[in-house]
Scaffold this active site. Structure first.
Site, mmCIF file in Angstrom:
data_model
loop_
_atom_site.group_PDB
_atom_site.id
_atom_site.type_symbol
_atom_site.label_atom_id
_atom_site.label_comp_id
_atom_site.label_asym_id
_atom_site.label_seq_id
_atom_site.Cartn_x
_atom_site.Cartn_y
_atom_site.Cartn_z
ATOM 1 N N TRP A 125 -3.028 -2.622 -1.489
ATOM 2 C CA TRP A 125 -2.609 -3.973 -1.897
ATOM 3 C C TRP A 125 -3.327 -4.899 -0.923
ATOM 4 O O TRP A 125 -3.000 -4.954 0.260
ATOM 5 C CB TRP A 125 -1.100 -4.089 -1.770
ATOM 6 C CG TRP A 125 -0.492 -5.313 -2.388
ATOM 7 C CD1 TRP A 125 -0.181 -5.498 -3.702
ATOM 8 C CD2 TRP A 125 -0.063 -6.496 -1.711
ATOM 9 N NE1 TRP A 125 0.407 -6.730 -3.873
ATOM 10 C CE2 TRP A 125 0.488 -7.359 -2.676
ATOM 11 C CE3 TRP A 125 -0.104 -6.918 -0.386
ATOM 12 C CZ2 TRP A 125 0.998 -8.614 -2.360
ATOM 13 C CZ3 TRP A 125 0.402 -8.162 -0.060
ATOM 14 C CH2 TRP A 125 0.940 -8.998 -1.046
ATOM 15 N N LYS A 161 6.531 -3.892 -4.544
ATOM 16 C CA LYS A 161 7.945 -3.538 -4.488
ATOM 17 C C LYS A 161 8.523 -3.719 -3.096
ATOM 18 O O LYS A 161 9.579 -4.292 -2.916
ATOM 19 C CB LYS A 161 8.135 -2.085 -4.949
ATOM 20 C CG LYS A 161 9.581 -1.610 -4.934
ATOM 21 C CD LYS A 161 10.406 -2.384 -5.934
ATOM 22 C CE LYS A 161 11.864 -1.987 -5.956
ATOM 23 N NZ LYS A 161 12.679 -2.980 -6.659
ATOM 24 N N HIS A 205 21.047 -36.101 -8.592
ATOM 25 C CA HIS A 205 20.325 -36.566 -7.402
ATOM 26 C C HIS A 205 18.821 -36.344 -7.513
ATOM 27 O O HIS A 205 18.125 -36.387 -6.507
ATOM 28 C CB HIS A 205 20.895 -35.872 -6.153
ATOM 29 C CG HIS A 205 22.352 -36.149 -5.971
ATOM 30 N ND1 HIS A 205 22.823 -37.388 -5.604
ATOM 31 C CD2 HIS A 205 23.448 -35.369 -6.156
ATOM 32 C CE1 HIS A 205 24.159 -37.349 -5.557
ATOM 33 N NE2 HIS A 205 24.551 -36.129 -5.880
ATOM 34 N N ARG A 245 4.853 0.360 -6.383
ATOM 35 C CA ARG A 245 4.877 -0.523 -5.223
ATOM 36 C C ARG A 245 3.911 -1.696 -5.394
ATOM 37 O O ARG A 245 3.961 -2.643 -4.609
ATOM 38 C CB ARG A 245 4.511 0.273 -3.967
ATOM 39 C CG ARG A 245 5.537 1.337 -3.632
ATOM 40 C CD ARG A 245 5.108 2.137 -2.448
ATOM 41 N NE ARG A 245 5.261 1.390 -1.210
ATOM 42 C CZ ARG A 245 6.227 1.583 -0.330
ATOM 43 N NH1 ARG A 245 7.120 2.497 -0.547
ATOM 44 N NH2 ARG A 245 6.294 0.877 0.763
ATOM 45 N N LYS A 258 13.922 -14.054 -11.317
ATOM 46 C CA LYS A 258 13.611 -12.947 -12.232
ATOM 47 C C LYS A 258 12.648 -13.432 -13.308
ATOM 48 O O LYS A 258 11.675 -12.773 -13.614
ATOM 49 C CB LYS A 258 14.920 -12.465 -12.854
ATOM 50 C CG LYS A 258 15.156 -11.017 -13.010
ATOM 51 C CD LYS A 258 15.461 -10.197 -11.812
ATOM 52 C CE LYS A 258 14.586 -10.359 -10.630
ATOM 53 N NZ LYS A 258 15.068 -9.815 -9.404
ATOM 54 N N GLU A 282 9.126 -14.092 -11.867
ATOM 55 C CA GLU A 282 8.423 -12.886 -11.428
ATOM 56 C C GLU A 282 7.756 -12.139 -12.577
ATOM 57 O O GLU A 282 6.655 -11.645 -12.412
ATOM 58 C CB GLU A 282 9.410 -11.916 -10.750
ATOM 59 C CG GLU A 282 9.808 -12.321 -9.352
ATOM 60 C CD GLU A 282 10.700 -11.261 -8.701
ATOM 61 O OE1 GLU A 282 11.801 -11.030 -9.216
ATOM 62 O OE2 GLU A 282 10.293 -10.669 -7.703
ATOM 63 N N GLU A 302 18.840 -16.476 -8.641
ATOM 64 C CA GLU A 302 18.347 -15.130 -8.911
ATOM 65 C C GLU A 302 17.762 -15.043 -10.326
ATOM 66 O O GLU A 302 16.709 -14.438 -10.542
ATOM 67 C CB GLU A 302 19.482 -14.115 -8.706
ATOM 68 C CG GLU A 302 19.158 -12.700 -9.105
ATOM 69 C CD GLU A 302 17.924 -12.108 -8.436
ATOM 70 O OE1 GLU A 302 17.428 -12.664 -7.444
ATOM 71 O OE2 GLU A 302 17.434 -11.087 -8.939
ATOM 72 N N CYS A 329 0.828 -1.198 0.000
ATOM 73 C CA CYS A 329 0.000 0.000 0.000
ATOM 74 C C CYS A 329 0.866 1.253 0.000
ATOM 75 O O CYS A 329 2.012 1.224 0.443
ATOM 76 C CB CYS A 329 -0.867 0.015 1.249
ATOM 77 S SG CYS A 329 -1.848 -1.463 1.445
ATOM 78 N N ASN A 382 -1.487 1.839 6.002
ATOM 79 C CA ASN A 382 -0.616 0.763 5.504
ATOM 80 C C ASN A 382 -0.297 -0.138 6.694
ATOM 81 O O ASN A 382 -0.110 0.368 7.801
ATOM 82 C CB ASN A 382 0.710 1.315 4.992
ATOM 83 C CG ASN A 382 0.560 2.068 3.685
ATOM 84 O OD1 ASN A 382 -0.530 2.134 3.126
ATOM 85 N ND2 ASN A 382 1.653 2.637 3.216
ATOM 86 N N GLY A 383 -0.163 -1.427 6.447
ATOM 87 C CA GLY A 383 0.158 -2.348 7.541
ATOM 88 C C GLY A 383 -1.023 -3.258 7.816
ATOM 89 O O GLY A 383 -1.971 -3.327 7.021
HETATM 90 O O1 M6R Z 1 13.508 -4.322 -0.476
HETATM 91 P P1 M6R Z 1 14.099 -5.700 -0.262
HETATM 92 O O2 M6R Z 1 15.392 -5.885 -0.935
HETATM 93 O O3 M6R Z 1 14.179 -6.041 1.204
HETATM 94 O O4 M6R Z 1 13.051 -6.683 -0.891
HETATM 95 C C1 M6R Z 1 13.198 -8.062 -0.743
HETATM 96 C C2 M6R Z 1 12.337 -8.824 -1.715
HETATM 97 O O5 M6R Z 1 10.972 -8.599 -1.451
HETATM 98 C C3 M6R Z 1 12.634 -8.446 -3.178
HETATM 99 O O6 M6R Z 1 13.993 -8.620 -3.479
HETATM 100 C C4 M6R Z 1 11.791 -9.286 -4.129
HETATM 101 O O7 M6R Z 1 12.222 -10.609 -4.130
HETATM 102 C C5 M6R Z 1 11.812 -8.665 -5.526
HETATM 103 N N1 M6R Z 1 10.538 -8.815 -6.135
HETATM 104 C C6 M6R Z 1 12.881 -9.235 -6.389
HETATM 105 O O8 M6R Z 1 12.805 -8.932 -7.722
#
Ligand code: M6R
Length: 605
Positions: A75, A600, A505, A27, A486, A489, A482, A2, A101-102
């Protein structure tokens, strides 16, 4: 997650808030709303809409004048995305408006009590309880009403409250969710993220947990939730408003991938000490004697930051010869870990606000541990909570998926490892070798980025895949993890990452022509072992894309990246795979900057 934005001053508030909401779009959210008033108005005017900020904008009437307002992007946590569940929420008389927010943990209990007292709820949200609590408070001032309401609430909040009977002010409070005040000329702003403020002011005050503030057009004051005054020292934001713009690129992700040579240059700037073949990291607050006393390093982060931390742990172990490992902060905080006084804990976070990381840091601090932060956002909660640390200086990262921050965080870890190494047993010549390697990085990144067209062609070939496998060994394994994250996502292609050594394995059973494998094959001491894995995949008719320092004959495609010092290779090998994910998603028509279900910064549990 949010987003909150608010304003009080003399300007027409609605366009200003809508612009602020647009700056928070990155976000991730599912609905938005705005409520406004002015000193002369008789009440509050509100508009809410499910969907994007443009949907809200379309619903805002032509005559919607006001000079005070709060707005929100939601959100969903409690209740589906809908107009009703969108914030702001109003009480029955339409006098109190709240954006939040929260998560209010005891919302169900509070709601039941309020319903028993005859309160009618209009939404399924946890936030609405707060509105009714404020509205029912018999306290005289708005500040007291909010304070009294918050006393009933358990959970996290960044909250902004307006009241028709107190139209000269906005009252805000923070507990676990960021709230930043922006100071203007006879005007005040509030937001959950400086992104919404920087086009208006760069003078900011970040509220601490347990702090509240009253914003008036020409003044503000901060105090604790108990009512005692606090000192608010404004700081100047270093990032320019333009850094939040797309700058001629079609997406923020593309812009941020393209910025990496400059970003890496920034993380290195002013830190290299050629005289002693080491680096200066003044912010660590760790002297040489203390550094020598470290027995272990434990790195904590989530998602991409966790992957950067895995590479960081390998660098620290390799260069400083201190046992090091990385763990998802989200797991660590729930397993009652043994906290050892000789362990250096390092919290990694781009946003510096990720709740799981922050909670892990707070738990560690409570147990007396020393915690460093490796963070991008200056002044963020984790940066402030840590005993010391380093900023990764990647500049604002707007796209939900992290790219340049990953790269810069890994470089920051290389600096930390070199620093610790040179205090311990890393030789001058190795220090020099690594510094030379670090200095080469920006030019090598620029070279990789020039191969984008070639990567695009490969990506278009893989775009139809149902699933993909990513493999790497030791330094290559976090790169594989990673890269697979990516791809998932933004393309929504299912992807698995495995250590290449684990193929036999189990996962080898999956290999067939329809499952392409992306293999990280650096020219290091494990090259022959990696090649053997490629043979095994080829023998099962699997398609292979290798990221390597030279053509791999068993691979169907090889993306050749420049060679650096072996320890630094992972920094470069991840970059073409960011482009692979990007162009695969693009070929599939995905909304790259706003992937479904993701936000985000994850400021809730
Ligand atoms: O702001 P942060 O680096 O703490 O965020 C951590 C993860 O939420 C963030 O890296 C998430 O995995 C992203 N969507 C990666 O692309």
């Amino acid at each position: 997650m949010c987003g909150i934005v608010g304003y009080i001053g003399k300007r027409d508030v609605a366009p200003l808030l809508l612009e602020g909401l647009q700056r928070l779009e990155y976000r991730g959210y599912d609905s938005a709303g705005i409520v406004i008033t002015s000193p002369k108005a008789s009440g509050l005017k509100m508009v809410k809409a499910k969907g994007r900020v443009r949907d809200l904008e379309a619903k805002v009437p032509k005559r919607f004048a006001g000079t005070t307002g709060i707005a929100h992007t939601r959100w969903a946590t409690h209740g589906a995305p809908s107009d009703e569940n969108a914030h702001p929420h109003l009480d029955a008389e339409g006098k109190v408006a709240v954006v939040h927010n929260g998560i209010i943990d005891n919302a169900t209990e509070l709601r039941a009590k309020l319903v028993a007292d005859g309160v009618e709820f209009l939404s399924e949200t946890d936030t609405e309880v707060l509105v009714h609590l404020v509205a029912r408070s018999q306290a005289v001032t708005l500040e007291e009403k909010v304070r009294e309401a918050l006393r009933h609430v358990e959970g996290t909040y960044g909250v902004a409250v307006m009241h028709a009977d107190f139209s000269d002010r906005i009252v805000v409070a923070r507990n676990g969710s960021p709230v930043v005040l922006g100071i203007g000329e006879k005007e005040m702003f509030v937001a959950s993220d400086i992104a919404a403020l920087v086009s208006h002011t760069r003078q900011i005050v970040t509220l601490e947990d347990g702090e509240m503030a009253t914003l008036k057009a020409d003044d503000f004051r901060t105090y604790t939730t108990e009512g005692s005054r606090t000192t608010a020292t404004p700081t100047t934001v270093e990032w320019e408003a333009e850094s939040y713009d797309m700058g001629g690129h079609d997406t923020y992700m593309h812009k941020e991938i393209s910025e990496q040579a400059d970003a890496v240059d920034r993380v290195l700037r002013g830190r290299i000490d050629d005289r002693f073949s080491t680096v200066h990291l003044g912010g660590l607050n760790l002297d040489a004697r203390e550094a020598r006393g470290i027995r272990r390093v434990k790195i904590l982060g989530c998602g991409t930051s966790y992957h950067a931390g895995m590479i960081g742990a390998q660098l620290i172990e390799e260069l400083a010869r201190i046992p090091a490992d990385a763990e998802p902060a989200s797991e660590f905080r729930y397993r009652n870990p043994v906290v050892d006084p000789d362990t250096l804990y390092v919290a990694v976070s781009q946003s510096g606000e990720t709740y799981d990381v922050l909670a892990a840091v707070q738990e560690l601090k409570r147990k007396g541990a020393r915690v460093l932060g490796v963070v991008n956002v200056v002044g963020s909660a984790i940066a402030r909570e840590a005993d010391g640390g380093m900023y990764v200086h990647a500049g604002p990262e707007v796209c939900v998926v992290s790219t340049k921050c990953f790269t810069n965080t890994v470089v920051a870890f290389a600096l930390l490892a070199l620093h610790l190494g040179r205090i311990r047993d890393l030789s001058v010549s190795d220090g020099k070798r690594l510094i030379e390697g670090l200095r080469k990085l920006p030019a090598q990144i620029a070279e990789i980025l020039k191969t984008e067209d070639e990567i695009k062609k490969i990506a278009e070939e893989y775009a139809g895949a149902q699933s993909m496998m990513f493999i790497g060994r030791v330094r290559g394994y976090p790169v594989a993890l990673e890269a697979s994250l990516k791809l998932k996502e933004i393309s929504y292609i299912h992807a698995e990452a495995y250590p290449a050594s684990e193929l036999k394995h189990g996962p080898l059973a999956l290999i067939e022509p329809a499952l392409p494998t992306v293999a990280i094959v650096p020219d290091d001491e494990l090259l022959e072992k990696n090649r053997a894995a490629l043979e095994e995949i080829k023998a099962r008719s699997g398609r292979i894309l290798a990221v390597a320092h030279r053509e791999q004959e068993k691979a169907d495609h090889t993306i050749v990246v420049p060679k650096n010092e072996t320890e630094l290779d992972p920094i470069l090998m991840g970059i073409p795979l960011q482009l692979l994910a990007y162009h695969t998603a693009l070929a599939m028509g995905r909304d790259i900057d706003k992937p479904r279900n993701l936000a985000k910064s994850v400021t809730v549990e």
